[in-house]
Design an enzyme around this catalytic site. Structure first.
Site, short mmCIF file in Angstrom:
data_model
loop_
_atom_site.label_atom_id
_atom_site.label_comp_id
_atom_site.label_asym_id
_atom_site.label_seq_id
_atom_site.Cartn_x
_atom_site.Cartn_y
_atom_site.Cartn_z
N ASP A 13 0.82 -1.22 0.00
CA ASP A 13 0.00 0.00 0.00
C ASP A 13 0.84 1.27 0.00
OD1 ASP A 13 -2.19 -1.76 0.28
OD2 ASP A 13 -1.91 -1.76 2.44
N LYS A 16 2.63 2.08 -5.09
CA LYS A 16 3.47 1.61 -6.21
C LYS A 16 2.77 1.77 -7.55
CE LYS A 16 3.62 -2.47 -4.27
NZ LYS A 16 3.04 -2.19 -2.95
N GLY A 40 -3.62 -4.69 -4.20
CA GLY A 40 -4.62 -3.71 -4.64
C GLY A 40 -3.89 -2.46 -5.07
N HIS A 41 -3.83 -2.22 -6.37
CA HIS A 41 -3.12 -1.05 -6.89
C HIS A 41 -4.14 -0.04 -7.39
CE1 HIS A 41 0.62 -3.75 -7.64
NE2 HIS A 41 0.45 -3.46 -6.38
N GLN A 220 2.79 -6.15 -2.87
CA GLN A 220 3.05 -6.10 -1.43
C GLN A 220 4.32 -5.28 -1.14
OE1 GLN A 220 2.29 -9.65 -2.59
NE2 GLN A 220 0.23 -8.83 -2.51
P1 IMP Z 1 -1.96 -12.79 2.33
O1 IMP Z 1 -1.01 -12.26 1.34
O2 IMP Z 1 -3.41 -12.57 1.97
O3 IMP Z 1 -1.70 -14.21 2.72
O4 IMP Z 1 -1.78 -11.93 3.69
C1 IMP Z 1 -0.59 -12.00 4.46
C2 IMP Z 1 -0.26 -10.63 5.04
O5 IMP Z 1 0.11 -9.75 4.00
C3 IMP Z 1 -1.41 -9.96 5.78
O6 IMP Z 1 -0.87 -9.17 6.83
C4 IMP Z 1 -2.00 -9.05 4.72
O7 IMP Z 1 -2.72 -7.97 5.26
C5 IMP Z 1 -0.74 -8.61 4.00
N1 IMP Z 1 -0.96 -8.21 2.60
C6 IMP Z 1 -1.06 -9.02 1.53
N2 IMP Z 1 -1.21 -8.32 0.40
C7 IMP Z 1 -1.16 -7.03 0.75
C8 IMP Z 1 -1.22 -5.81 0.02
O8 IMP Z 1 -1.30 -5.76 -1.21
N3 IMP Z 1 -1.16 -4.67 0.77
C9 IMP Z 1 -1.02 -4.68 2.11
N4 IMP Z 1 -0.93 -5.79 2.82
C10 IMP Z 1 -1.02 -6.96 2.17
#
Ligand code: IMP
Length: 407
Positions: A13, A16, A40-41, A220
């Site tokens: 977040d 990017k 989420g971009h 991420q």
């Molecule tokens: P997962 O990727 O859904 O397995 O989540 C694992 C961790 O990464 C959690 O803390 C999510 O909130 C975080 N996370 C995964 N994708 C994003 C992203 O695009 N932005 C922010 N946090 C993310």
């Protein structure tokens, strides 16, 4: 020719999408190499807010080809919704503009059920519940379903095997087992949707990287890297730029400038350490002003001051040569801002606006110089507002595709 990689230096977040979008204007290819619909971009098209999840951020330029690499995972239903939304906004992606590597893995109903079951229990970490962890788990234990298998004669057999391996986990957790029927339904959607976009080339960028401008887009953030992040509070893929080469595949000697994107403060969704977290009204104010609610899940993001100790680590892990500091305008008007330096919270005087005339506001400049001093690399640009063009280039980079990567 060498190609830039854009990565987030915090917990995702960081903004990017906006940086990739601005580079995409001059590029021919935008390539995603990790993650799936957990990302989420946020992009803006004709004043309309668009959130992409699996699709690379080059979608808004009709001259750009977008590639979803082998290191990514694809949730067919989420991708379908995303493509429909993009088409509705005027960005229709035909097979000439969106390619999906046949080695990428599919997220199926069983993966979503497993993610949900884990999150419902005591060992949940606050995932996005998009089935990411279980999809990468099935990939590494070799029971996963790849895009390439969508038209394979033994597909149903493979899905039966996947269910055989993972349904006992659901059963033990007291959850309903996933059925062959529901998984096949999603497979059918995938066959129709993904079929025309599949790339079966073993080395899709070996030649392209010699002559066409590419941008590699990480999802991420560095601190969510499965190996180098704050385990177990991490995502299930590698987020460091070295993975850009593995997850595409992209010729490693052609990776050039690495741009790290960091917010002027810190946010985190899900659990895990966050020493600078603000539980007071300042945190609340930043959250509201910065619209810090998950682009994928809508969850309120935890908010805190910039952590320069962590940022220094991310800079080293990513080996980035420049930082783009986003959302500094959100802190405008704060009497004091702070940052964690050598384990202590250091206060800075706030700025009323990011820029003053042609230059950065002097208080903003002081903050930026403190960042550079602690992390050891330049802040090359600052995001000054939500608008696509709202950027202040502190050290203009003439050619992002140059072999010289000193800044
Ligand atoms: P997962 O990727 O859904 O397995 O989540 C694992 C961790 O990464 C959690 O803390 C999510 O909130 C975080 N996370 C995964 N994708 C994003 C992203 O695009 N932005 C922010 N946090 C993310």
């Amino acid at each position: 020719m060498k190609h830039p990689v854009v990565v987030g230096l915090q917990y995702g977040d960081e903004g990017k999408g906006k940086i990739t979008d601005s580079l995409a204007k001059q590029a021919e290819w935008v390539i995603r190499f990790n993650g799936g619909s957990n990302a989420g971009h946020t992009l803006w098209l004709n004043g309309q807010k668009l959130v992409t999840h699996s699709v690379p951020s080059g979608v808004l330029y009709s001259h750009v080809k977008n590639f979803i690499g082998a290191g990514c995972v694809i949730h067919p239903l989420a991708l379908k919704k995303e493509l429909e939304e993009l088409a509705g906004a005027g960005a229709k992606l035909g097979s000439d503009r969106l390619l999906i590597d046949s080695r990428a893995h599919l997220t199926l109903p069983i993966h979503l059920a497993l993610d949900g079951a884990r999150e419902a229990g005591a060992s949940g970490i606050g995932t996005t519940k998009k089935g990411i962890g279980p999809t990468y788990t099935s990939k590494t234990d070799r029971s996963g379903i790849r895009v390439a298998q969508l038209d394979a004669p033994d597909l149903e057999e493979r899905i039966r095997f996947l269910l055989e391996v993972f349904n006992p986990i659901l059963k033990a957790a007291g959850q309903t087992e996933s059925t062959l029927k529901e998984n096949l339904e999603v497979i059918r959607v995938a066959q129709q949707l993904i079929g025309p976009h599949v790339s079966r080339e073993a080395t899709p960028f070996y030649d392209i990287a010699k002559k066409s401008r590419c941008v590699l887009e990480g999802a991420q953030g560095i601190l969510l890297d499965i190996d180098h992040g704050t385990y177990p509070y991490v995502t299930s893929s590698n987020t460091i730029p070295a993975f850009a080469s593995i997850g595409t595949p992209f010729p490693s000697s052609r990776i050039g400038r690495i741009l790290g994107v960091a917010k002027a403060y810190l946010t985190r969704v899900g659990q895990g350490p966050m020493p600078t977290e603000l539980h007071d009204e300042t945190g609340q104010r930043i959250r509201e002003k910065g619209h810090e609610f998950g682009a994928t899940t809508g969850r309120p993001r935890r908010t805190g001051w910039l952590d320069l100790d962590e940022l220094r680590l991310s800079v080293r892990l990513s080996d980035c040569s420049g930082i783009v500091l986003t959302k500094s305008d959100i802190l405008s008007g704060e009497a004091k801002v702070a940052a964690r330096i050598d384990g202590k919270l250091v206060e800075f005087e706030g700025w009323s606006s990011v820029t003053e005339g042609e230059a950065l506001h002097p208080k903003m400049e002081t903050f930026v110089q403190a960042i550079e001093k602690h992390v050891g690399i330049p802040v090359v640009a600052l995001g000054t507002g939500a608008d696509r063009a709202a950027m202040f280039w502190r050290r203009p980079i003439d050619d992002f595709w140059s072999d010289d990567v000193s800044t």
